[in-house]
Design an enzyme around this catalytic site. Structure first.
Site, PDB file in Angstrom:
ATOM      1  N   SER A   1       0.896  -1.281   0.052  1.00  0.00           N
ATOM      2  CA  SER A   1       0.050  -0.074  -0.154  1.00  0.00           C
ATOM      3  C   SER A   1       0.780   1.311  -0.079  1.00  0.00           C
ATOM      4  CB  SER A   1      -0.744   0.030   1.207  1.00  0.00           C
ATOM      5  OG  SER A   1      -1.768  -0.985   1.391  1.00  0.00           O
TER       6      SER A   1
ATOM      7  N   HIS B   1      -1.041  -2.572  -7.065  1.00  0.00           N
ATOM      8  CA  HIS B   1      -1.807  -2.182  -5.886  1.00  0.00           C
ATOM      9  C   HIS B   1      -3.271  -2.318  -6.185  1.00  0.00           C
ATOM     10  CE1 HIS B   1      -2.741   0.985  -2.624  1.00  0.00           C
ATOM     11  NE2 HIS B   1      -2.984  -0.048  -2.340  1.00  0.00           N
TER      12      HIS B   1
ATOM     13  N   GLU C   1      -3.394   0.336  -9.006  1.00  0.00           N
ATOM     14  CA  GLU C   1      -2.524   1.372  -9.156  1.00  0.00           C
ATOM     15  C   GLU C   1      -1.226   0.584  -9.452  1.00  0.00           C
ATOM     16  OE1 GLU C   1      -2.080   3.411  -5.198  1.00  0.00           O
ATOM     17  OE2 GLU C   1      -1.313   5.257  -6.360  1.00  0.00           O
TER      18      GLU C   1
ATOM     19  N   ASN D   1      -3.053   6.067  -1.415  1.00  0.00           N
ATOM     20  CA  ASN D   1      -3.024   6.236  -0.066  1.00  0.00           C
ATOM     21  C   ASN D   1      -2.524   7.408   0.541  1.00  0.00           C
ATOM     22  OD1 ASN D   1      -4.114   3.960   0.911  1.00  0.00           O
ATOM     23  ND2 ASN D   1      -2.720   2.666   0.203  1.00  0.00           N
TER      24      ASN D   1
HETATM   25  N1  LIG Z   1      -6.705  -4.336   3.536  1.00  0.00           N
HETATM   26  C1  LIG Z   1      -6.664  -3.472   2.185  1.00  0.00           C
HETATM   27  O1  LIG Z   1      -7.659  -2.696   2.422  1.00  0.00           O
HETATM   28  C2  LIG Z   1      -5.502  -3.297   1.651  1.00  0.00           C
HETATM   29  C3  LIG Z   1      -5.790  -2.695   0.395  1.00  0.00           C
HETATM   30  C4  LIG Z   1      -4.825  -2.682  -0.688  1.00  0.00           C
HETATM   31  C5  LIG Z   1      -3.561  -2.984  -0.218  1.00  0.00           C
HETATM   32  N2  LIG Z   1      -3.322  -3.789   1.009  1.00  0.00           N
HETATM   33  C6  LIG Z   1      -2.108  -4.397   0.895  1.00  0.00           C
HETATM   34  O2  LIG Z   1      -2.143  -5.580   0.897  1.00  0.00           O
HETATM   35  C7  LIG Z   1      -1.198  -6.485   1.614  1.00  0.00           C
HETATM   36  C8  LIG Z   1      -1.922  -7.481   2.617  1.00  0.00           C
HETATM   37  O3  LIG Z   1      -3.086  -7.060   3.041  1.00  0.00           O
HETATM   38  P1  LIG Z   1      -4.211  -7.878   3.691  1.00  0.00           P
HETATM   39  O4  LIG Z   1      -5.182  -6.738   4.268  1.00  0.00           O
HETATM   40  O5  LIG Z   1      -4.502  -8.939   2.590  1.00  0.00           O
HETATM   41  O6  LIG Z   1      -3.695  -8.428   4.885  1.00  0.00           O
HETATM   42  P2  LIG Z   1      -4.020  -9.868   5.843  1.00  0.00           P
HETATM   43  O7  LIG Z   1      -3.404  -9.684   7.050  1.00  0.00           O
HETATM   44  O8  LIG Z   1      -5.556  -9.941   5.647  1.00  0.00           O
HETATM   45  O9  LIG Z   1      -3.548 -10.831   4.841  1.00  0.00           O
HETATM   46  C9  LIG Z   1      -1.919 -11.472   4.882  1.00  0.00           C
HETATM   47  C10 LIG Z   1      -1.881 -12.725   4.904  1.00  0.00           C
HETATM   48  O10 LIG Z   1      -0.579 -12.970   4.570  1.00  0.00           O
HETATM   49  C11 LIG Z   1      -0.019 -14.176   5.497  1.00  0.00           C
HETATM   50  N3  LIG Z   1       1.497 -14.243   5.873  1.00  0.00           N
HETATM   51  C12 LIG Z   1       2.032 -13.485   6.707  1.00  0.00           C
HETATM   52  N4  LIG Z   1       3.329 -13.768   6.620  1.00  0.00           N
HETATM   53  C13 LIG Z   1       3.465 -14.690   5.612  1.00  0.00           C
HETATM   54  C14 LIG Z   1       4.597 -15.264   5.216  1.00  0.00           C
HETATM   55  N5  LIG Z   1       5.824 -14.898   5.446  1.00  0.00           N
HETATM   56  N6  LIG Z   1       4.627 -16.099   3.808  1.00  0.00           N
HETATM   57  C15 LIG Z   1       3.308 -16.191   3.394  1.00  0.00           C
HETATM   58  N7  LIG Z   1       2.224 -15.875   3.973  1.00  0.00           N
HETATM   59  C16 LIG Z   1       2.262 -14.887   5.113  1.00  0.00           C
HETATM   60  C17 LIG Z   1      -1.022 -14.112   6.483  1.00  0.00           C
HETATM   61  O11 LIG Z   1      -1.185 -15.362   7.032  1.00  0.00           O
HETATM   62  C18 LIG Z   1      -2.299 -13.535   6.124  1.00  0.00           C
HETATM   63  O12 LIG Z   1      -3.179 -14.597   5.624  1.00  0.00           O
HETATM   64  C19 LIG Z   1      -0.546  -5.319   2.568  1.00  0.00           C
HETATM   65  O13 LIG Z   1       0.704  -4.950   1.693  1.00  0.00           O
HETATM   66  C20 LIG Z   1      -1.519  -4.345   2.514  1.00  0.00           C
HETATM   67  O14 LIG Z   1      -1.071  -3.254   2.758  1.00  0.00           O
HETATM   68  C21 LIG Z   1      -4.288  -3.896   1.585  1.00  0.00           C
END
Ligand SMILES: NC(=O)c1ccc[n+]([C@@H]2O[C@H](COP(=O)([O-])OP(=O)(O)OC[C@H]3O[C@@H](n4cnc5c(N)ncnc54)[C@H](O)[C@@H]3O)[C@@H](O)[C@H]2O)c1
Length: 296
Positions: free
Chosen positions: A152, A180, A192, A230
């Site tokens: 993000s 993104h 993005e 963001n």
């Molecule tokens: N939540 C949002 O609205 C949003 C929007 C755009 C981008 N993002 C970005 O997307 C990314 C993920 O966010 P999210 O909300 O899906 O997070 P989340 O916490 O829902 O999911 C993360 C997943 O990664 C897994 N994980 C952790 N360490 C790991 C590893 N070493 N190897 C493999 N898997 C691993 C976890 O078990 C979990 O299932 C982040 O970089 C976040 O900034 C999030």
């Protein structure tokens, strides 16, 4: 009045030099490679959404990696729920839903990404974790594979640099790019696309073409803290939190005035919860460190 011209009519000469470099580097489709197999790392809310949408729209097999079997099970159960809902609402046929589901494979081992053409990383927003994953991907994935991150806010140049200890070796870092996606991925059209300093034109072209095959609308932005989405969104959420904290309005009033007054689907406080407060905090810390402004 300084100017009566709308902001959308401002010419490119107002764009700062580094941003103009990125804005002018939109590649041609001819440079795009075909993606026949995708890997997704992280089966959380973003990773699962990316995997499901890629399987459904781009019709590619997807290997989903997560270090937690519980996350993989929860992710697949959520995919089943979304597909059942879409079958009920006649947005997808039973056979297309079955085909979509059959293209999703799960594993707890990154070593299973040895045969993908592109991988999209969606693990938590932690710099050292992303760097570790990308240094492993450079070893595991084929030498042509596009290595994309769903970060993000973290610098793509920084993540790309983790693929090799030799800064002159661009063999893997030139294949790193950001795709993104927005939350929830199956619904939000925008993606993005951000290049790092090392990203090649063909990597950028492939990322754009693949997002289009997922029926998304890619926009490009420069590799600066928070990129576009963001950098604009988080100060808005932060200001809503400050309004709550300082008693300018209660939670209901803050969300209702923005929802009903600016025609957004949810207010900023609900949106912050929807994104996840841990993710919001990580992004705001990147903005604060990178831009040095107390409002970010
Ligand atoms: N939540 C949002 O609205 C949003 C929007 C755009 C981008 N993002 C970005 O997307 C990314 C993920 O966010 P999210 O909300 O899906 O997070 P989340 O916490 O829902 O999911 C993360 C997943 O990664 C897994 N994980 C952790 N360490 C790991 C590893 N070493 N190897 C493999 N898997 C691993 C976890 O078990 C979990 O299932 C982040 O970089 C976040 O900034 C999030």
């Amino acid at each position: 009045m300084y100017t009566t011209r709308p902001l959308t009519a401002l010419s490119r000469r107002y764009i700062c030099a580094p941003c103009r470099h990125f804005a002018s580097s939109t590649p041609t489709l001819a440079q795009a490679a075909s993606v026949k197999k995708l890997g997704v790392i992280g089966a959380g809310q973003m990773g699962l959404g990316i995997a499901l949408t890629a399987s459904r729209m781009a019709k590619v097999p997807v290997t989903i990696v997560d270090n937690s079997q519980a996350s993989l099970d929860k992710g697949l159960a959520f995919a089943d729920k979304l597909l059942s809902k879409d079958i009920q609402k006649e947005r997808i046929s039973q056979s297309d839903a079955d085909a979509t589901r059959s293209r999703l494979k799960t594993t707890t081992s990154m070593d299973d990404l040895g045969d993908v053409d592109m991988v999209i990383e969606a693990v938590p927003e932690i710099v050292d974790l992303k760097k570790l994953i990308f240094s492993s991907l450079a070893q595991i994935c084929p030498s042509h594979a596009i290595l994309a991150t769903n970060t993000s806010s973290i610098s793509i140049t920084l993540i790309a640099a983790a693929t090799s200890k030799d800064p002159k070796d661009l063999s893997a870092s030139s294949r790193v790019v950001s795709t993104h996606f927005m939350n929830p991925v199956p619904i939000q059209k925008g993606v993005e696309i951000i290049s790092g300093l090392q990203t090649s034109a063909s990597t950028l072209a492939t990322a754009i073409a693949f997002c289009e095959s997922m029926e998304k609308i890619p926009s490009t932005s420069a590799d600066t803290p928070g990129f576009l989405a963001n950098r604009i969104l988080m100060p808005y959420i932060n200001e809503a939190i400050i309004c709550l904290e300082t008693g300018v309005g209660d939670e209901k009033s803050i969300d209702e005035i923005m929802k009903n007054g600016t025609n957004v689907p949810m207010g900023p406080l609900t949106l912050a919860d929807f994104i996840g407060l841990d993710t919001c905090l990580s992004i705001m810390e990147v903005l604060h460190k990178g831009l040095g402004d107390s409002k970010r």
